[in-house]
Design an enzyme around this catalytic site. Structure first.
Site, PDB file in Angstrom:
ATOM      1  N   THR A  92     -30.086   1.928 104.923  1.00  0.00           N
ATOM      2  CA  THR A  92     -29.744   0.538 105.260  1.00  0.00           C
ATOM      3  C   THR A  92     -29.031  -0.151 104.096  1.00  0.00           C
ATOM      4  O   THR A  92     -28.564  -1.282 104.260  1.00  0.00           O
ATOM      5  CB  THR A  92     -31.013  -0.263 105.599  1.00  0.00           C
ATOM      6  OG1 THR A  92     -31.868  -0.241 104.449  1.00  0.00           O
ATOM      7  CG2 THR A  92     -31.743   0.311 106.789  1.00  0.00           C
ATOM      8  N   ASP A 137     -37.410   0.012 115.196  1.00  0.00           N
ATOM      9  CA  ASP A 137     -36.711  -0.727 116.258  1.00  0.00           C
ATOM     10  C   ASP A 137     -37.321  -0.530 117.637  1.00  0.00           C
ATOM     11  O   ASP A 137     -36.629  -0.563 118.641  1.00  0.00           O
ATOM     12  CB  ASP A 137     -35.210  -0.349 116.289  1.00  0.00           C
ATOM     13  CG  ASP A 137     -34.588  -0.468 114.915  1.00  0.00           C
ATOM     14  OD1 ASP A 137     -34.876  -1.463 114.241  1.00  0.00           O
ATOM     15  OD2 ASP A 137     -33.858   0.446 114.500  1.00  0.00           O
ATOM     16  N   THR A 146     -41.439  -7.242 129.011  1.00  0.00           N
ATOM     17  CA  THR A 146     -40.531  -7.328 130.155  1.00  0.00           C
ATOM     18  C   THR A 146     -39.354  -8.275 129.892  1.00  0.00           C
ATOM     19  O   THR A 146     -38.700  -8.730 130.820  1.00  0.00           O
ATOM     20  CB  THR A 146     -41.288  -7.794 131.417  1.00  0.00           C
ATOM     21  OG1 THR A 146     -41.925  -9.051 131.116  1.00  0.00           O
ATOM     22  CG2 THR A 146     -42.328  -6.787 131.860  1.00  0.00           C
ATOM     23  N   GLY A 147     -39.126  -8.576 128.623  1.00  0.00           N
ATOM     24  CA  GLY A 147     -38.004  -9.458 128.270  1.00  0.00           C
ATOM     25  C   GLY A 147     -38.086  -9.788 126.800  1.00  0.00           C
ATOM     26  O   GLY A 147     -39.090  -9.470 126.150  1.00  0.00           O
ATOM     27  N   ALA A 180     -36.488  -3.207 106.835  1.00  0.00           N
ATOM     28  CA  ALA A 180     -36.925  -3.435 108.213  1.00  0.00           C
ATOM     29  C   ALA A 180     -36.662  -4.873 108.614  1.00  0.00           C
ATOM     30  O   ALA A 180     -36.977  -5.790 107.856  1.00  0.00           O
ATOM     31  CB  ALA A 180     -38.416  -3.150 108.339  1.00  0.00           C
ATOM     32  N   GLY A 181     -36.093  -5.067 109.792  1.00  0.00           N
ATOM     33  CA  GLY A 181     -35.926  -6.416 110.314  1.00  0.00           C
ATOM     34  C   GLY A 181     -36.697  -6.533 111.610  1.00  0.00           C
ATOM     35  O   GLY A 181     -36.476  -5.758 112.525  1.00  0.00           O
ATOM     36  N   HIS A 182     -37.644  -7.455 111.664  1.00  0.00           N
ATOM     37  CA  HIS A 182     -38.389  -7.672 112.908  1.00  0.00           C
ATOM     38  C   HIS A 182     -37.849  -8.914 113.594  1.00  0.00           C
ATOM     39  O   HIS A 182     -37.725  -9.967 112.981  1.00  0.00           O
ATOM     40  CB  HIS A 182     -39.884  -7.846 112.614  1.00  0.00           C
ATOM     41  CG  HIS A 182     -40.552  -6.552 112.269  1.00  0.00           C
ATOM     42  ND1 HIS A 182     -41.883  -6.451 111.967  1.00  0.00           N
ATOM     43  CD2 HIS A 182     -40.062  -5.296 112.189  1.00  0.00           C
ATOM     44  CE1 HIS A 182     -42.179  -5.181 111.714  1.00  0.00           C
ATOM     45  NE2 HIS A 182     -41.096  -4.468 111.837  1.00  0.00           N
ATOM     46  N   ASP A 238     -38.002  -3.842 131.195  1.00  0.00           N
ATOM     47  CA  ASP A 238     -36.990  -4.501 132.046  1.00  0.00           C
ATOM     48  C   ASP A 238     -35.597  -3.912 131.865  1.00  0.00           C
ATOM     49  O   ASP A 238     -34.731  -4.119 132.703  1.00  0.00           O
ATOM     50  CB  ASP A 238     -36.950  -6.002 131.740  1.00  0.00           C
ATOM     51  CG  ASP A 238     -36.650  -6.259 130.273  1.00  0.00           C
ATOM     52  OD1 ASP A 238     -37.410  -5.773 129.420  1.00  0.00           O
ATOM     53  OD2 ASP A 238     -35.623  -6.918 129.975  1.00  0.00           O
ATOM     54  N   THR A 282     -28.499  -4.082 109.486  1.00  0.00           N
ATOM     55  CA  THR A 282     -27.174  -3.592 109.103  1.00  0.00           C
ATOM     56  C   THR A 282     -26.093  -3.872 110.144  1.00  0.00           C
ATOM     57  O   THR A 282     -24.910  -3.716 109.846  1.00  0.00           O
ATOM     58  CB  THR A 282     -27.222  -2.061 108.902  1.00  0.00           C
ATOM     59  OG1 THR A 282     -27.680  -1.479 110.134  1.00  0.00           O
ATOM     60  CG2 THR A 282     -28.175  -1.682 107.793  1.00  0.00           C
TER      61      THR A 282
HETATM   62  P1  IMP Z   1     -33.611   3.413 103.995  1.00  0.00           P
HETATM   63  O1  IMP Z   1     -34.992   3.138 104.449  1.00  0.00           O
HETATM   64  O2  IMP Z   1     -32.760   2.158 103.909  1.00  0.00           O
HETATM   65  O3  IMP Z   1     -33.563   4.245 102.741  1.00  0.00           O
HETATM   66  O4  IMP Z   1     -32.886   4.292 105.130  1.00  0.00           O
HETATM   67  C1  IMP Z   1     -33.310   5.609 105.463  1.00  0.00           C
HETATM   68  C2  IMP Z   1     -33.263   5.839 106.970  1.00  0.00           C
HETATM   69  O5  IMP Z   1     -34.267   5.052 107.609  1.00  0.00           O
HETATM   70  C3  IMP Z   1     -31.931   5.427 107.620  1.00  0.00           C
HETATM   71  O6  IMP Z   1     -31.699   6.276 108.735  1.00  0.00           O
HETATM   72  C4  IMP Z   1     -32.223   4.016 108.134  1.00  0.00           C
HETATM   73  O7  IMP Z   1     -31.376   3.654 109.211  1.00  0.00           O
HETATM   74  C5  IMP Z   1     -33.670   4.178 108.576  1.00  0.00           C
HETATM   75  N1  IMP Z   1     -34.452   2.926 108.578  1.00  0.00           N
HETATM   76  C6  IMP Z   1     -35.097   2.345 107.545  1.00  0.00           C
HETATM   77  N2  IMP Z   1     -35.743   1.242 107.924  1.00  0.00           N
HETATM   78  C7  IMP Z   1     -35.531   1.120 109.241  1.00  0.00           C
HETATM   79  C8  IMP Z   1     -35.970   0.178 110.235  1.00  0.00           C
HETATM   80  O8  IMP Z   1     -36.711  -0.769 109.975  1.00  0.00           O
HETATM   81  N3  IMP Z   1     -35.540   0.395 111.508  1.00  0.00           N
HETATM   82  C9  IMP Z   1     -34.745   1.463 111.830  1.00  0.00           C
HETATM   83  N4  IMP Z   1     -34.312   2.364 110.948  1.00  0.00           N
HETATM   84  C10 IMP Z   1     -34.700   2.188 109.666  1.00  0.00           C
HETATM   85 MG    MG Z   2     -35.767  -3.298 113.190  1.00  0.00          MG
END
Ligand code: IMP
Ligand code: MG
Length: 337
Positions: free
Chosen positions: A124, A13, A322-323, A41-43, A283, A251
């Site tokens: 997650t 993040d 910056t944004g 992971a969410g981008h 920012d 999440t």
């Molecule tokens: P898991 O990867 O879902 O097994 O989660 C294990 C830990 O990694 C937890 O604390 C999640 O919140 C964190 N985590 C996994 N992927 C991400 C991500 O893309 N961004 C932030 N935290 C993540």
């Molecule tokens: Mg993310």
């Protein structure tokens, strides 16, 4: 043309999605390959006021000329993959490796119901940990076993190495962050595999001598979701006051927050052999910087903040966010490299 790897420097993040969307628009990559764990992971990136999220595709999807690859080390959730391919209209340019692992419904169920995973670690709940456990037990289904994704199968390591050898412009996208690494993070509060630069390259099948630059992404403050230590953590009320309060893109959970951490930054630069820094959300710390695109127009305190990071870490801050809009970016690459 160079081969660049982008990596998260803290706990995920950091704003990698926005930085990659900027680079992809600006640098016109021939190929972008996603490494990392999978749909945990969410981008996020914002273009012309519209917010987009990807959990399976590379964030370079914003550039319609870029071929999109998902490496063999990445877990694929077929429903999410197909939904994103449809959403971004990328059927003819998306390729996943024959050997990507497949997340099945029972992996999601375990991840959501297992007390250790859900309560103690705070995962997650996207099934990635249980699927990687099955992969290491050698019982996980692979992409080549699944008719729904047969249209997209490719030998990704061969394809990306061919591009690098032919001097194409190549981006390798890391996900998560260095301190979520199974090996180098704060175990057991980590994700289910290594996510540092070497591992991301391994995920897509590229060896260490083919990488030209490692761009590490730091946010101007630190956040983390889930359990585990967070040095100098501030209260939720204080985070709200500072406008540091964020919510997880996968999440929806509230993220914990702390000030920029030089110890973590130095360690992650070392582990990843980072050559440059992308600093996001300047920012939020200095509101008067919002949407500035020219470094010389930053306030003196903002410049001091950036220059302090450079002098403490010994590597240049080449990109500054910056944004939230993709083009709310200061690009200093040609001046500081
Ligand atoms: P898991 O990867 O879902 O097994 O989660 C294990 C830990 O990694 C937890 O604390 C999640 O919140 C964190 N985590 C996994 N992927 C991400 C991500 O893309 N961004 C932030 N935290 C993540
Ligand atoms: Mg993310």
């Amino acid at each position: 043309m160079p081969c660049l790897v982008t990596i998260g420097g803290f706990y995920g993040d950091e704003g990698k999605g926005k930085i990659i969307a900027y680079l992809a628009t600006k640098d016109d990559y021939n190929v972008a390959a996603r490494g990392g764990v999978g749909p945990n992971a969410g981008h996020t990136f914002v273009q012309n006021g519209k917010e987009y999220k990807v959990r399976m595709l590379p964030s370079a999807v914003v550039n319609k000329n870029t071929r999109l690859l998902i490496g063999a080390g990445v877990l694929v959730e077929p429903n999410i993959l197909l939904k994103e391919i449809h959403e971004f209209n990328s059927v003819d340019r998306t390729f996943i490796d024959f050997q990507c692992g497949i997340i099945e419904p029972h992996h999601l169920e375990t991840d959501k119901s297992d007390n250790h995973l859900k309560q103690t670690i705070g995962t997650t709940g996207t099934g990635t940990g249980p699927a990687n456990a099955d992969r290491s037990s050698r019982k996980l289904k692979l992409a080549k076993d699944l008719p729904e994704v047969s249209l997209f199968l490719e030998d990704v390591s061969n394809s990306i190495n061919y591009s690098i050898d032919n001097k194409e412009n190549v981006l390798i996208e890391g996900t998560q962050g260095t301190f979520l690494s199974l090996y180098h993070g704060m175990y057991p509060y980590v994700t289910s595999k290594d996510v540092t630069a070497s591992a991301i390259c391994s995920d897509v099948g590229v060896g260490p001598k083919k990488i030209d630059d490692v761009l590490i992404v730091f946010k101007s403050f630190v956040t983390r979701v889930g359990e585990g230590p967070l040095a100098n953590e501030i209260s939720i009320d204080e985070a709200r006051e500072k406008n540091w309060l964020e919510f997880g893109s996968v999440t929806g959970r509230q993220r914990r927050a702390a000030p920029f951490d030089f110890n973590l930054a130095k360690k992650s630069i070392q582990i990843n052999s980072a050559t440059q820094i992308a600093l996001t959300k300047l920012d939020i710390i200095f509101p008067q910087c919002k949407s500035i695109k020219d470094y010389s127009k930053l306030s003196n305190d903002a410049k001091k903040f950036v220059e302090n990071i450079e002098s403490e870490t010994g590597i240049p801050v080449t990109i500054i966010g910056t944004g939230s809009e993709t083009n709310d970016t200061i690009d200093r690459r040609k001046y500081v490299k």
